[in-house]
Design a protein around this motif. Structure first.
Motif, mmCIF file in Angstrom:
data_model
loop_
_atom_site.group_PDB
_atom_site.id
_atom_site.type_symbol
_atom_site.label_atom_id
_atom_site.label_comp_id
_atom_site.label_asym_id
_atom_site.label_seq_id
_atom_site.Cartn_x
_atom_site.Cartn_y
_atom_site.Cartn_z
ATOM 1 N N LEU A 274 2.937 11.190 -10.174
ATOM 2 C CA LEU A 274 1.292 10.768 -9.836
ATOM 3 C C LEU A 274 1.185 11.693 -8.506
ATOM 4 C CD1 LEU A 274 1.312 6.658 -10.173
ATOM 5 C CD2 LEU A 274 0.085 8.085 -11.747
ATOM 6 N N GLU A 275 -0.017 11.492 -8.474
ATOM 7 C CA GLU A 275 -0.240 11.970 -6.565
ATOM 8 C C GLU A 275 -0.908 11.111 -6.267
ATOM 9 O OE1 GLU A 275 -1.973 16.114 -6.931
ATOM 10 O OE2 GLU A 275 -0.392 16.647 -8.888
ATOM 11 N N ALA A 276 -1.150 11.514 -4.633
ATOM 12 C CA ALA A 276 -2.005 10.609 -3.755
ATOM 13 C C ALA A 276 -3.362 9.910 -4.088
ATOM 14 C CB ALA A 276 -2.165 11.277 -2.121
ATOM 15 N N LEU A 277 -4.246 11.505 -5.068
ATOM 16 C CA LEU A 277 -5.250 11.061 -5.339
ATOM 17 C C LEU A 277 -5.362 9.969 -6.098
ATOM 18 C CD1 LEU A 277 -8.819 11.528 -5.173
ATOM 19 C CD2 LEU A 277 -8.430 13.566 -6.463
ATOM 20 N N MET A 278 -4.665 10.356 -7.262
ATOM 21 C CA MET A 278 -4.508 8.819 -8.601
ATOM 22 C C MET A 278 -4.284 7.784 -7.670
ATOM 23 S SD MET A 278 -2.495 10.919 -11.171
ATOM 24 C CE MET A 278 -2.790 12.602 -10.588
ATOM 25 N N VAL A 279 -3.424 7.295 -6.781
ATOM 26 C CA VAL A 279 -3.219 5.848 -6.468
ATOM 27 C C VAL A 279 -4.603 5.635 -6.084
ATOM 28 C CG1 VAL A 279 -1.858 5.316 -4.591
ATOM 29 C CG2 VAL A 279 -0.732 7.089 -6.108
ATOM 30 N N GLN A 280 -5.174 6.731 -5.004
ATOM 31 C CA GLN A 280 -6.223 5.826 -3.790
ATOM 32 C C GLN A 280 -7.242 5.805 -5.445
ATOM 33 O OE1 GLN A 280 -9.288 8.832 -1.540
ATOM 34 N NE2 GLN A 280 -7.821 8.933 -0.908
ATOM 35 N N GLN A 281 -7.575 6.532 -6.440
ATOM 36 C CA GLN A 281 -8.409 6.084 -7.263
ATOM 37 C C GLN A 281 -8.388 4.595 -7.920
ATOM 38 O OE1 GLN A 281 -11.107 7.511 -8.781
ATOM 39 N NE2 GLN A 281 -11.532 9.383 -7.341
ATOM 40 N N GLY A 282 -6.947 4.945 -7.752
ATOM 41 C CA GLY A 282 -5.657 3.451 -8.625
ATOM 42 C C GLY A 282 -6.676 2.143 -7.990
ATOM 43 N N TYR A 283 -5.993 2.092 -6.172
ATOM 44 C CA TYR A 283 -6.108 0.932 -5.358
ATOM 45 C C TYR A 283 -8.162 0.592 -4.880
ATOM 46 C CZ TYR A 283 -6.585 3.891 -0.761
ATOM 47 O OH TYR A 283 -6.694 4.595 0.252
ATOM 48 N N MET A 284 -8.972 1.666 -5.161
ATOM 49 C CA MET A 284 -10.459 1.719 -4.720
ATOM 50 C C MET A 284 -10.480 0.859 -6.121
ATOM 51 S SD MET A 284 -11.508 4.792 -3.586
ATOM 52 C CE MET A 284 -13.413 4.852 -3.630
ATOM 53 N N GLU A 285 -10.127 0.977 -7.744
ATOM 54 C CA GLU A 285 -10.667 0.005 -8.759
ATOM 55 C C GLU A 285 -9.792 -1.290 -8.288
ATOM 56 O OE1 GLU A 285 -13.152 0.718 -10.126
ATOM 57 O OE2 GLU A 285 -12.816 2.273 -10.707
ATOM 58 N N LEU A 286 -8.856 -1.718 -7.912
ATOM 59 C CA LEU A 286 -8.340 -2.930 -7.638
ATOM 60 C C LEU A 286 -8.388 -3.636 -6.652
ATOM 61 C CD1 LEU A 286 -3.970 -1.650 -8.062
ATOM 62 C CD2 LEU A 286 -5.340 -3.333 -9.318
ATOM 63 N N ASN A 287 -9.100 -2.620 -5.002
ATOM 64 C CA ASN A 287 -9.512 -3.663 -4.337
ATOM 65 C C ASN A 287 -8.498 -5.010 -3.896
ATOM 66 O OD1 ASN A 287 -11.390 -4.575 -2.362
ATOM 67 N ND2 ASN A 287 -11.934 -6.046 -3.316
ATOM 68 N N PRO A 288 -7.142 -4.352 -3.625
ATOM 69 C CA PRO A 288 -6.144 -5.363 -3.178
ATOM 70 C C PRO A 288 -6.450 -5.682 -1.491
ATOM 71 C CG PRO A 288 -5.319 -3.196 -2.566
ATOM 72 C CD PRO A 288 -6.811 -2.827 -3.784
ATOM 73 N N GLN A 289 -6.129 -7.246 -1.523
ATOM 74 C CA GLN A 289 -6.852 -7.915 -0.129
ATOM 75 C C GLN A 289 -5.799 -7.600 0.901
ATOM 76 O OE1 GLN A 289 -5.943 -11.795 -2.471
ATOM 77 N NE2 GLN A 289 -5.561 -13.000 -1.175
ATOM 78 N N PRO A 290 -6.146 -7.440 2.186
ATOM 79 C CA PRO A 290 -4.747 -7.407 2.989
ATOM 80 C C PRO A 290 -4.099 -8.462 3.133
ATOM 81 C CG PRO A 290 -7.121 -8.032 3.676
ATOM 82 C CD PRO A 290 -7.631 -7.532 2.687
ATOM 83 N N ASN A 291 -2.321 -8.130 3.259
ATOM 84 C CA ASN A 291 -1.649 -8.799 3.718
ATOM 85 C C ASN A 291 -1.019 -9.201 2.466
ATOM 86 O OD1 ASN A 291 -1.643 -9.218 6.132
ATOM 87 N ND2 ASN A 291 -3.547 -10.626 5.271
ATOM 88 N N SER A 292 -0.618 -8.097 1.204
ATOM 89 C CA SER A 292 -0.456 -8.190 -0.146
ATOM 90 C C SER A 292 -0.023 -7.442 -0.424
ATOM 91 C CB SER A 292 -1.519 -8.040 -0.921
ATOM 92 O OG SER A 292 -2.369 -7.251 -0.746
ATOM 93 N N ILE A 293 0.871 -6.785 -1.745
ATOM 94 C CA ILE A 293 2.108 -6.227 -1.965
ATOM 95 C C ILE A 293 1.100 -5.257 -3.170
ATOM 96 C CG2 ILE A 293 4.012 -5.232 -3.216
ATOM 97 C CD1 ILE A 293 5.355 -7.654 -1.798
#
Length: 273
Positions: free
Chosen positions: A150-169
């Protein structure tokens, strides 16, 4: 880009939303998603260049450019995680070390205390992401095609879709590989190296870069110790030889042995209420 293995020469990288089945391609050379048949000008230039050059200095310069581009996305990720108090863990191992089994056990044991989201990385299939979804947490599958990490951009695309809430893992399960993921910063809070006792005690010596970059080593499948010729003390010695600061936990995802110590590490380093 991985100059050594040439895995940058593919563009079959996709992101799948497990809840809806929606799938789209990712262009890792830009900051946007693209259609399946598109190929960025940036990628074409670098593929042609890496194929035509025979000069080692030029290859090294090319690798530096790609790693620098990855680092810029990693810094964006790190800022996002820091601002939202998200603990992001990059789980790395050889194939078959038990990452997914350990991950599902960890999620099930901790989800009542803290929200957990997952980016699942594999070359093909969404099998592991389906297993993660059964825990009830949000998960995005990234398939890298011929890519070995995995690369950093892929991870960025992933969490943009997940939209994780603050104070999470955010758990990032990387592609099974102990080589290239050591080179690619994802902006994570920590790398967690997972080593199975079925792999041999000298793995830390064979892949020192990964174990040197990791903050934790989880030695998995220890319930199988009675049935294997595995020198656990030698393995621990090798790991500490490579990285004296490495925190090591011996765990079994089946019996639960040692998991409380692993969860304690999470609690001590990242607040779990």
């Amino acid at each position: 880009m991985c100059v050594t293995c040439g895995c940058s020469s593919n563009n079959n990288i996709s992101l799948t939303k497990i809840d809806t089945g929606e799938r789209k391609s990712i262009d890792k050379y830009s900051n946007k998603s693209i259609d399946d048949n598109s190929l960025s000008q940036f990628q074409n230039e670098h593929i042609n260049y890496s194929q035509s050059t025979k000069d080692s200095e030029n290859i090294i310069n090319l690798e530096k450019k790609i790693l620098q581009k990855n680092s810029s996305f990693a810094e964006q990720n790190r800022l996002f995680f820091r601002e939202n108090n998200i603990c992001s863990l990059n789980l790395v191992s050889s194939p078959g070390a038990g990452k997914t089994t350990l991950l599902t056990r960890t999620i099930n044991d901790l989800k009542q205390y803290i929200p957990i989201n997952v980016i699942e990385g594999d070359q093909e299939t969404i099998n592991d992401a389906k297993k993660i979804k059964e825990t009830g947490c949000k998960v995005i599958q990234i398939n890298t095609g011929a890519g070995c990490h995995l690369e950093a951009l892929m991870v960025q695309q992933g969490y943009m879709e997940l939209n994780p809430q603050p104070n999470s893992i955010l758990m990032i399960e990387n592609v099974g590989n102990l080589v290239c993921p050591a080179l690619f910063d994802l902006g994570e809070s920590a790398k967690i190296a997972i080593l199975s006792i079925t792999e041999g005690e000298d793995k830390p010596l064979k892949y020192p870069h990964m174990f040197r970059e990791s903050k934790v080593m989880l030695l998995t499948k220890i319930d199988l110790l009675p049935y294997l010729d595995f020198n656990i003390n030698q393995c621990l010695e090798y790991a500490k030889q490579v990285n004296p600061e490495l925190d090591i936990f011996q765990v079994s995802s089946v019996t639960g042995e040692g998991l409380s110590a692993w969860y304690g590490w999470l609690k001590n380093h990242f607040v779990i209420h």
